[in-house]
Scaffold this active site. Structure first.
Site, PDB file in Angstrom:
ATOM      1  N   LYS A 131       0.831  -1.219   0.000  1.00  0.00           N
ATOM      2  CA  LYS A 131       0.000   0.000   0.000  1.00  0.00           C
ATOM      3  C   LYS A 131       0.858   1.260   0.000  1.00  0.00           C
ATOM      4  O   LYS A 131       0.620   2.171  -0.778  1.00  0.00           O
ATOM      5  CB  LYS A 131      -0.871   0.076   1.264  1.00  0.00           C
ATOM      6  CG  LYS A 131      -1.944  -0.963   1.385  1.00  0.00           C
ATOM      7  CD  LYS A 131      -2.917  -0.584   2.495  1.00  0.00           C
ATOM      8  CE  LYS A 131      -2.281  -0.509   3.871  1.00  0.00           C
ATOM      9  NZ  LYS A 131      -1.969  -1.806   4.466  1.00  0.00           N
TER      10      LYS A 131
ATOM     11  N   ARG B 150      11.507  -5.899   4.992  1.00  0.00           N
ATOM     12  CA  ARG B 150      11.186  -4.477   4.829  1.00  0.00           C
ATOM     13  C   ARG B 150      12.093  -3.591   5.693  1.00  0.00           C
ATOM     14  O   ARG B 150      12.350  -3.897   6.843  1.00  0.00           O
ATOM     15  CB  ARG B 150       9.729  -4.269   5.233  1.00  0.00           C
ATOM     16  CG  ARG B 150       9.222  -2.894   4.948  1.00  0.00           C
ATOM     17  CD  ARG B 150       7.791  -2.939   4.602  1.00  0.00           C
ATOM     18  NE  ARG B 150       6.931  -2.983   5.787  1.00  0.00           N
ATOM     19  CZ  ARG B 150       5.608  -2.829   5.722  1.00  0.00           C
ATOM     20  NH1 ARG B 150       5.016  -2.651   4.554  1.00  0.00           N
ATOM     21  NH2 ARG B 150       4.890  -2.875   6.803  1.00  0.00           N
TER      22      ARG B 150
ATOM     23  N   ARG C  16      11.007  -1.388  11.330  1.00  0.00           N
ATOM     24  CA  ARG C  16       9.981  -0.843  12.219  1.00  0.00           C
ATOM     25  C   ARG C  16       9.669  -1.836  13.324  1.00  0.00           C
ATOM     26  O   ARG C  16       9.637  -3.036  13.080  1.00  0.00           O
ATOM     27  CB  ARG C  16       8.706  -0.558  11.412  1.00  0.00           C
ATOM     28  CG  ARG C  16       8.701   0.820  10.816  1.00  0.00           C
ATOM     29  CD  ARG C  16       7.594   1.018   9.840  1.00  0.00           C
ATOM     30  NE  ARG C  16       6.390   0.251  10.171  1.00  0.00           N
ATOM     31  CZ  ARG C  16       5.348   0.171   9.355  1.00  0.00           C
ATOM     32  NH1 ARG C  16       5.358   0.792   8.190  1.00  0.00           N
ATOM     33  NH2 ARG C  16       4.286  -0.515   9.690  1.00  0.00           N
TER      34      ARG C  16
ATOM     35  N   ARG D 221      -9.834   1.498   8.200  1.00  0.00           N
ATOM     36  CA  ARG D 221      -9.448   0.140   8.589  1.00  0.00           C
ATOM     37  C   ARG D 221     -10.540  -0.554   9.390  1.00  0.00           C
ATOM     38  O   ARG D 221     -10.380  -1.718   9.748  1.00  0.00           O
ATOM     39  CB  ARG D 221      -8.209   0.224   9.477  1.00  0.00           C
ATOM     40  CG  ARG D 221      -6.916  -0.199   8.836  1.00  0.00           C
ATOM     41  CD  ARG D 221      -5.857   0.016   9.896  1.00  0.00           C
ATOM     42  NE  ARG D 221      -4.654  -0.701   9.707  1.00  0.00           N
ATOM     43  CZ  ARG D 221      -3.580  -0.230   9.077  1.00  0.00           C
ATOM     44  NH1 ARG D 221      -3.616   0.930   8.492  1.00  0.00           N
ATOM     45  NH2 ARG D 221      -2.484  -0.925   9.042  1.00  0.00           N
TER      46      ARG D 221
ATOM     47  N   ARG E  72      -0.805  -8.488  13.318  1.00  0.00           N
ATOM     48  CA  ARG E  72      -1.395  -7.473  12.427  1.00  0.00           C
ATOM     49  C   ARG E  72      -2.251  -8.128  11.344  1.00  0.00           C
ATOM     50  O   ARG E  72      -3.292  -7.605  10.969  1.00  0.00           O
ATOM     51  CB  ARG E  72      -0.281  -6.619  11.797  1.00  0.00           C
ATOM     52  CG  ARG E  72       0.264  -5.593  12.772  1.00  0.00           C
ATOM     53  CD  ARG E  72       1.618  -5.094  12.341  1.00  0.00           C
ATOM     54  NE  ARG E  72       1.572  -4.320  11.124  1.00  0.00           N
ATOM     55  CZ  ARG E  72       2.636  -4.117  10.348  1.00  0.00           C
ATOM     56  NH1 ARG E  72       3.803  -4.633  10.652  1.00  0.00           N
ATOM     57  NH2 ARG E  72       2.517  -3.398   9.277  1.00  0.00           N
TER      58      ARG E  72
HETATM   59  P1  ADP Z   1       0.623  -1.553   7.798  1.00  0.00           P
HETATM   60  O1  ADP Z   1      -0.359  -1.115   6.769  1.00  0.00           O
HETATM   61  O2  ADP Z   1       1.768  -2.256   7.156  1.00  0.00           O
HETATM   62  O3  ADP Z   1      -0.034  -2.253   8.955  1.00  0.00           O
HETATM   63  P2  ADP Z   1       0.716   1.119   8.883  1.00  0.00           P
HETATM   64  O4  ADP Z   1       1.891   2.011   8.987  1.00  0.00           O
HETATM   65  O5  ADP Z   1      -0.395   1.508   7.995  1.00  0.00           O
HETATM   66  O6  ADP Z   1       1.300  -0.297   8.476  1.00  0.00           O
HETATM   67  O7  ADP Z   1       0.087   0.887  10.335  1.00  0.00           O
HETATM   68  C1  ADP Z   1       0.884   0.574  11.470  1.00  0.00           C
HETATM   69  C2  ADP Z   1       0.012   0.553  12.724  1.00  0.00           C
HETATM   70  O8  ADP Z   1      -0.568   1.874  12.931  1.00  0.00           O
HETATM   71  C3  ADP Z   1      -1.212  -0.366  12.672  1.00  0.00           C
HETATM   72  O9  ADP Z   1      -0.890  -1.698  13.006  1.00  0.00           O
HETATM   73  C4  ADP Z   1      -2.149   0.312  13.681  1.00  0.00           C
HETATM   74  O10 ADP Z   1      -1.771   0.004  15.014  1.00  0.00           O
HETATM   75  C5  ADP Z   1      -1.885   1.793  13.455  1.00  0.00           C
HETATM   76  N1  ADP Z   1      -2.840   2.357  12.459  1.00  0.00           N
HETATM   77  C6  ADP Z   1      -2.540   2.823  11.205  1.00  0.00           C
HETATM   78  N2  ADP Z   1      -3.659   3.219  10.553  1.00  0.00           N
HETATM   79  C7  ADP Z   1      -4.684   3.016  11.415  1.00  0.00           C
HETATM   80  C8  ADP Z   1      -6.105   3.190  11.335  1.00  0.00           C
HETATM   81  N3  ADP Z   1      -6.696   3.654  10.216  1.00  0.00           N
HETATM   82  N4  ADP Z   1      -6.849   2.863  12.416  1.00  0.00           N
HETATM   83  C9  ADP Z   1      -6.294   2.388  13.537  1.00  0.00           C
HETATM   84  N5  ADP Z   1      -4.976   2.170  13.683  1.00  0.00           N
HETATM   85  C10 ADP Z   1      -4.170   2.473  12.642  1.00  0.00           C
END
Ligand code: ADP
Length: 228
Positions: free
Chosen positions: A25, A138, A171, A100, A182
């Site tokens: 993404k 990654r 990360r 999400r 996740r």
């Molecule tokens: P990935 O898509 O690879 O999980 P992100 O950087 O998008 O990585 O998200 C990392 C973490 O940030 C998620 O596991 C969650 O804890 C938090 N997060 C990100 N976007 C949201 C969202 N829209 N709602 C709730 N938590 C979020």
């Protein structure tokens, strides 16, 4: 192709990049940002920025993120609504990692209705076994946020960001046990969002996301976008 896409997104279209962790993404969102010249809004990056600032929101969000769970809806909804209201989103924006949950999708729908923006969801479909291998490789630049993959998209010099020479980092939430958590969170809370979006009539492009290079996948996305 670029002009055609820009013309279509010119009427303020929000692109939602949708897919499980590790589906690419962030990579596709950045490619689309460079192509369409509209902001890339990653809720994960916004939350991490609050964590590095050490503010109240960051302290709270960090405790959810470190365990692979989602940050509460109200927090993320407010961040996205405020971000979409900034003038640089007048021509549209790319949402990466949001919505999400079904409640976040409802909140986004209301924001789009109020602001008169249209939407297009790009669903990146991937195989989880490939995702786990991909996430393990990654690396991210802590300075500029650029993502690398040791196999598919390595930096020119090992461990160093091509853009600004910073040492690349893993990360905290890319470690394998957290990745599994996740993916489970995705299945439980986020996959139903796709069913909800489909049932509510959002525009959706289905794109295979795990069997080609980032630039080839970008072409698939563009092909789907022009047909929408
Ligand atoms: P990935 O898509 O690879 O999980 P992100 O950087 O998008 O990585 O998200 C990392 C973490 O940030 C998620 O596991 C969650 O804890 C938090 N997060 C990100 N976007 C949201 C969202 N829209 N709602 C709730 N938590 C979020």
């Amino acid at each position: 192709m670029e002009n055609k896409l820009q013309a279509r997104s010119g009427a303020s279209r929000v692109l939602v990049i949708f897919g499980p962790p590790g589906s690419g993404k962030g990579t596709q969102a950045k490619l689309l940002r460079d192509l369409l010249k509209i902001p890339h809004i990653s809720t994960g990056d916004m939350l991490r920025a609050h964590i590095s600032q050490g503010d109240g929101l960051g302290v709270d969000a960090g405790s959810w993120m470190r365990s692979g769970r989602l940050v509460p809806d109200a927090t993320v909804d407010r961040l996205v609504e405020e971000r979409l209201a900034l003038p640089d989103c007048a021509a549209g924006a790319i949402l990466d990692g949001y919505p999400r949950t079904v409640d976040q999708a409802r909140s986004l729908w209301a924001v789009l209705q109020r602001s008169g923006m249209s939407q297009l969801v790009i669903h990146l479909k991937v195989d989880y076994n490939k995702v786990i291998v991909r996430i393990a490789g990654r690396r991210q630049c802590p300075q500029c946020g650029l993502l690398y993959n040791l196999v598919a998209n390595p930096p020119k010099e090992a461990g160093i960001c091509d853009r600004d020479g910073q040492a690349l980092a893993i990360r905290d939430d890319d470690r394998e046990s957290v990745v599994r958590e996740r993916l489970e969170t995705y299945e439980r809370q986020t996959r139903p969002v796709l069913e909800f979006l489909t049932a509510s009539g959002w525009n959706i492009c289905e794109v295979e996301g795990d069997d080609a290079s980032p630039s080839e996948i970008l072409v698939r996305i563009q092909d789907c976008m022009v047909s929408q």
